[in-house]
Design a protein around this motif. Structure first.
Motif, PDB file in Angstrom:
ATOM      1  N   VAL A 129      -1.488   9.694  26.185  1.00 42.61           N
ATOM      2  CA  VAL A 129      -2.485   9.661  27.248  1.00 42.61           C
ATOM      3  C   VAL A 129      -3.411   8.446  27.142  1.00 42.61           C
ATOM      4  CG1 VAL A 129      -4.377  10.929  26.139  1.00 42.61           C
ATOM      5  CG2 VAL A 129      -3.936  11.254  28.592  1.00 42.61           C
ATOM      6  N   MET A 130      -3.162   7.579  26.157  1.00 41.93           N
ATOM      7  CA  MET A 130      -4.069   6.470  25.905  1.00 41.93           C
ATOM      8  C   MET A 130      -4.189   5.503  27.084  1.00 41.93           C
ATOM      9  SD  MET A 130      -5.717   6.690  23.120  1.00 41.93           S
ATOM     10  CE  MET A 130      -5.754   8.428  23.496  1.00 41.93           C
ATOM     11  N   ARG A 131      -3.104   5.257  27.803  1.00 44.93           N
ATOM     12  CA  ARG A 131      -3.162   4.291  28.906  1.00 44.93           C
ATOM     13  C   ARG A 131      -4.135   4.737  29.982  1.00 44.93           C
ATOM     14  NH1 ARG A 131       0.912   0.757  27.936  1.00 44.93           N
ATOM     15  NH2 ARG A 131       0.759  -0.331  29.921  1.00 44.93           N
TER      16      ARG A 131
ATOM     17  N   ARG B 142     -11.065   4.807  30.595  1.00 40.29           N
ATOM     18  CA  ARG B 142     -12.139   5.687  31.077  1.00 40.29           C
ATOM     19  C   ARG B 142     -13.224   5.862  30.025  1.00 40.29           C
ATOM     20  NH1 ARG B 142      -7.522   4.963  33.788  1.00 40.29           N
ATOM     21  NH2 ARG B 142      -7.871   5.452  35.986  1.00 40.29           N
ATOM     22  N   LEU B 143     -12.824   5.951  28.750  1.00 41.02           N
ATOM     23  CA  LEU B 143     -13.838   6.071  27.700  1.00 41.02           C
ATOM     24  C   LEU B 143     -14.658   4.792  27.573  1.00 41.02           C
ATOM     25  CD1 LEU B 143     -12.055   8.045  24.830  1.00 41.02           C
ATOM     26  CD2 LEU B 143     -13.743   8.866  26.487  1.00 41.02           C
TER      27      LEU B 143
ATOM     28  N   ASP C   3      -3.304   2.596  36.592  1.00 45.43           N
ATOM     29  CA  ASP C   3      -3.907   1.276  36.367  1.00 45.43           C
ATOM     30  C   ASP C   3      -2.834   0.196  36.291  1.00 45.43           C
ATOM     31  OD1 ASP C   3      -6.349   2.515  36.314  1.00 45.43           O
ATOM     32  OD2 ASP C   3      -6.515   2.539  34.128  1.00 45.43           O
ATOM     33  N   ASP C   4      -1.701   0.493  35.637  1.00 42.39           N
ATOM     34  CA  ASP C   4      -0.609  -0.470  35.514  1.00 42.39           C
ATOM     35  C   ASP C   4       0.018  -0.771  36.876  1.00 42.39           C
ATOM     36  OD1 ASP C   4      -0.127  -0.773  32.424  1.00 42.39           O
ATOM     37  OD2 ASP C   4      -0.396   1.355  32.763  1.00 42.39           O
TER      38      ASP C   4
ATOM     39  N   ALA D 185     -10.219  12.014  36.760  1.00 44.27           N
ATOM     40  CA  ALA D 185      -8.805  12.368  36.875  1.00 44.27           C
ATOM     41  C   ALA D 185      -8.443  12.733  38.300  1.00 44.27           C
ATOM     42  CB  ALA D 185      -8.481  13.520  35.934  1.00 44.27           C
ATOM     43  N   SER D 186      -9.409  13.186  39.081  1.00 41.75           N
ATOM     44  CA  SER D 186      -9.120  13.601  40.455  1.00 41.75           C
ATOM     45  C   SER D 186      -9.050  12.430  41.431  1.00 41.75           C
ATOM     46  CB  SER D 186     -10.182  14.604  40.934  1.00 41.75           C
ATOM     47  OG  SER D 186     -11.464  13.993  41.006  1.00 41.75           O
ATOM     48  N   HIS D 187      -9.413  11.223  40.974  1.00 39.89           N
ATOM     49  CA  HIS D 187      -9.437  10.056  41.857  1.00 39.89           C
ATOM     50  C   HIS D 187      -8.065   9.366  41.878  1.00 39.89           C
ATOM     51  CE1 HIS D 187     -14.099   9.621  41.491  1.00 39.89           C
ATOM     52  NE2 HIS D 187     -13.720  10.633  42.240  1.00 39.89           N
TER      53      HIS D 187
END
Length: 291
Positions: free
Chosen positions: A101-103, A108-109, A244-245, A289-291
């Protein structure tokens, strides 16, 4: 049951026992010598036995006082440790997440830390997909798989949706990649050794599930995505994690089909009172996450 002695009196006993002198104990405690004497006398009355022997040149501990001293020292050491540990946890939130889940999570963090530098987050990554808060000292975790149902607070981030991805250079290389049959001419990148994800997608697409041709296996999804973005081949990726990619053009989707696996990504936290900063972070991640 006899009530416990008052904590201030125990602290006064501890300081007085270190000095064996009312005057020096009073100086350290910033109270009068008479107040120290009265607190010790009150503690002895409460316990029913003497803790000090009064002598011409000062004090000395009685046998009962000698027995009490290490116990009281231990009590205050535990209190000090608790203050230090609980304060440290509340200052920095401890978050665990699988590498797959890092990507999505790491950008976000970083955004969160820019917005809220007063609520720092320490991230621990792992190849494990779950968490055991009884044995692991995390405030929250991202969990992959089926929805956790072990008495945890759970928020759903998104469903896993598999789809092939590759670098734009692969599409521009001249090798066709418009039909399912064209995959046989490309290196297929697998995020795991069991090849389960590719088989699942190909079956849903109506293709033969026997994987032929060149292939490369990786230990994590993130490694497979990194190699795909370099033009190495076509990887099976999770559409929910690579937005994002795709937006940046590092990766593209040669096929429109996205296959939902029934698994997903969840925010999990223990079913106990949570610090306000943790609630705010989890609310924010759920919203992103909802966006």
């Amino acid at each position: 049951m006899k009530r416990l002695p008052p904590l201030p009196a125990l602290h006064t006993f501890l300081v007085t026992a270190q000095h064996c002198n009312f005057t020096r104990a009073a100086q350290q405690l910033h109270i009068t010598q008479g107040a120290v004497s009265r607190q010790i006398a009150g503690l002895e009355e409460h316990l029913g036995y003497a803790l000090f022997q009064r002598q011409a040149r000062g004090l000395c501990l009685t046998a009962a006082g000698q027995d009490w001293l290490p116990r009281v020292q231990q009590v205050f050491a535990l209190i000090e440790q608790g203050v230090r540990e609980v304060g440290g946890r509340s200052a920095t939130l401890q978050l665990k997440a699988p590498t797959c889940v890092m990507r999505w999570l790491l950008p976000r963090l970083m955004e969160w830390q820019a917005l809220r530098p007063d609520i720092p987050v320490e991230l621990t990554t792992t190849v494990q997909h779950g968490v055991d808060f009884r044995r692991e000292g995390f405030d929250a975790a991202v969990v992959y798989g089926d929805a956790p149902n072990h008495g945890l607070r759970v928020r759903k981030l998104f469903d896993e949706q598999l789809t092939p991805v590759c670098a734009p250079s692969v599409l521009a290389s001249g090798l066709p990649l418009a039909r399912l049959e064209d995959l046989a001419g490309h290196m297929l990148l697998h995020p795991s050794r069991d090849e389960h994800d590719w088989r699942l997608w190909l079956q849903a697409a109506g293709a033969a599930v026997e994987l032929q041709g060149r292939r490369q296996h990786f230990e994590t999804l993130d490694m497979a995505m990194a190699m795909a973005s370099q033009g190495t081949g076509v990887a099976i990726g999770d559409w929910a994690l690579i937005g994002d990619d795709l937006r940046s053009g590092r990766l593209c989707m040669p096929f429109d089909l996205k296959v939902t696996t029934g698994k997903g990504y969840y925010l999990a936290s223990p079913a106990r009172n949570m610090p306000a900063g943790l609630v705010e972070l989890l609310d924010w991640l759920e919203q992103r996450a909802s966006h």
